[in-house]
Design a protein around this motif. Sequence first.
Motif, PDB file in Angstrom:
ATOM      1  N   UNK A  22     -26.271  18.614 -18.167  1.00 24.63           N
ATOM      2  CA  UNK A  22     -25.030  19.036 -19.045  1.00 24.63           C
ATOM      3  C   UNK A  22     -23.712  17.972 -19.089  1.00 24.63           C
ATOM      4  N   UNK A  23     -23.043  18.278 -19.965  1.00 23.03           N
ATOM      5  CA  UNK A  23     -22.002  17.236 -20.267  1.00 23.03           C
ATOM      6  C   UNK A  23     -20.830  17.479 -19.326  1.00 23.03           C
ATOM      7  N   UNK A  74     -29.131  27.210 -26.214  1.00 27.50           N
ATOM      8  CA  UNK A  74     -28.490  25.919 -26.023  1.00 27.50           C
ATOM      9  C   UNK A  74     -29.248  24.876 -25.228  1.00 27.50           C
ATOM     10  N   UNK A  75     -29.599  25.516 -24.034  1.00 26.79           N
ATOM     11  CA  UNK A  75     -30.087  24.320 -22.983  1.00 26.79           C
ATOM     12  C   UNK A  75     -31.364  23.631 -23.786  1.00 26.79           C
ATOM     13  N   UNK A  76     -32.338  24.546 -24.049  1.00 23.21           N
ATOM     14  CA  UNK A  76     -33.593  23.922 -24.559  1.00 23.21           C
ATOM     15  C   UNK A  76     -33.325  23.111 -25.704  1.00 23.21           C
ATOM     16  N   UNK A  95     -35.794  22.403 -27.220  1.00 21.10           N
ATOM     17  CA  UNK A  95     -35.780  22.657 -27.506  1.00 21.10           C
ATOM     18  C   UNK A  95     -36.242  23.739 -27.957  1.00 21.10           C
ATOM     19  N   UNK A  96     -36.641  24.238 -27.233  1.00 21.28           N
ATOM     20  CA  UNK A  96     -36.821  25.564 -27.537  1.00 21.28           C
ATOM     21  C   UNK A  96     -36.059  25.723 -28.679  1.00 21.28           C
ATOM     22  N   UNK A  97     -35.433  24.644 -29.252  1.00 18.49           N
ATOM     23  CA  UNK A  97     -34.724  24.955 -30.239  1.00 18.49           C
ATOM     24  C   UNK A  97     -35.301  24.526 -31.520  1.00 18.49           C
ATOM     25  N   UNK A 145     -32.104  19.657 -18.747  1.00 14.59           N
ATOM     26  CA  UNK A 145     -32.988  20.157 -17.289  1.00 14.59           C
ATOM     27  C   UNK A 145     -32.522  21.508 -17.170  1.00 14.59           C
ATOM     28  N   UNK A 146     -33.372  22.277 -16.831  1.00 19.73           N
ATOM     29  CA  UNK A 146     -33.225  23.584 -16.019  1.00 19.73           C
ATOM     30  C   UNK A 146     -34.396  24.635 -16.322  1.00 19.73           C
TER      31      UNK A 146
END
Length: 231
Positions: free
Chosen positions: A114-115, A168-170, A2-4, A175-176
């Motif tokens: 990812x969706x 967005x990813x985090x 989440x890097x968010x 995964x990534x």
Amino acid sequence: MAGRATATKTATNKGWSHGFCNCFADGVSGCLLGWFCPCCYMARARTRYDQSNWGFNLFCVGSDLIRSIVRDGYGLQGSCECLKCLCPPCNAIQVNAEVSTKGPSPGGNGDREWSSGLCDCCSGGAGSCMYACCCLSCYWAQTRTDYDQSGCCYNWCCVTAPAVRSIVREGYGIQGSCCGDICAACCCSVCAAIQANSEVKAQARNTRGRNKSKKKKKSGQKKSTKKATKK
């Protein structure tokens, strides 16, 4: 993020824990790091905040964006504060001191996928695909705005495509890695932008669905209690 910090911006009703000119807010070592290598120290602030990659933050995420991520994540007052970046040492020290005071955010790389696939260019619809092809930079900026309600103009001027994908990813625990974000955003930017935007929309739909189900449960409970009282 989440890097968010949060998918939606936290209510901004709090001030920074330390003043902008308080050079010793993060200790003597923080003051020295801030003045001798503010870029490195600023990159370290986001790494401490959301466990993102330090090298990626140093080379792909600007100081103003790191300040924005930390500020929005903790729900601090302010909007676009680019002028604070005119004094990199003070900026880096204040942001690091805030992370030291309030601690890291939950999140980071998760185990979700990812969706939609990277090559699924129509996952967001034909209109979304045309938008990305015709004005890619605007589309990347809009993606982050939809994600955390940050300023679209700010995102367009100051935030790179790899940084948006990383946020967005985090943020959604997908995964990534930072290398994957850079490769996808630079080598296949249109596809990466559509994938990130589709993810934001999919998560928003899921959130709305959960909220509706909660409302239905509450209304059902109220009806049952009313019937019980009548009896």
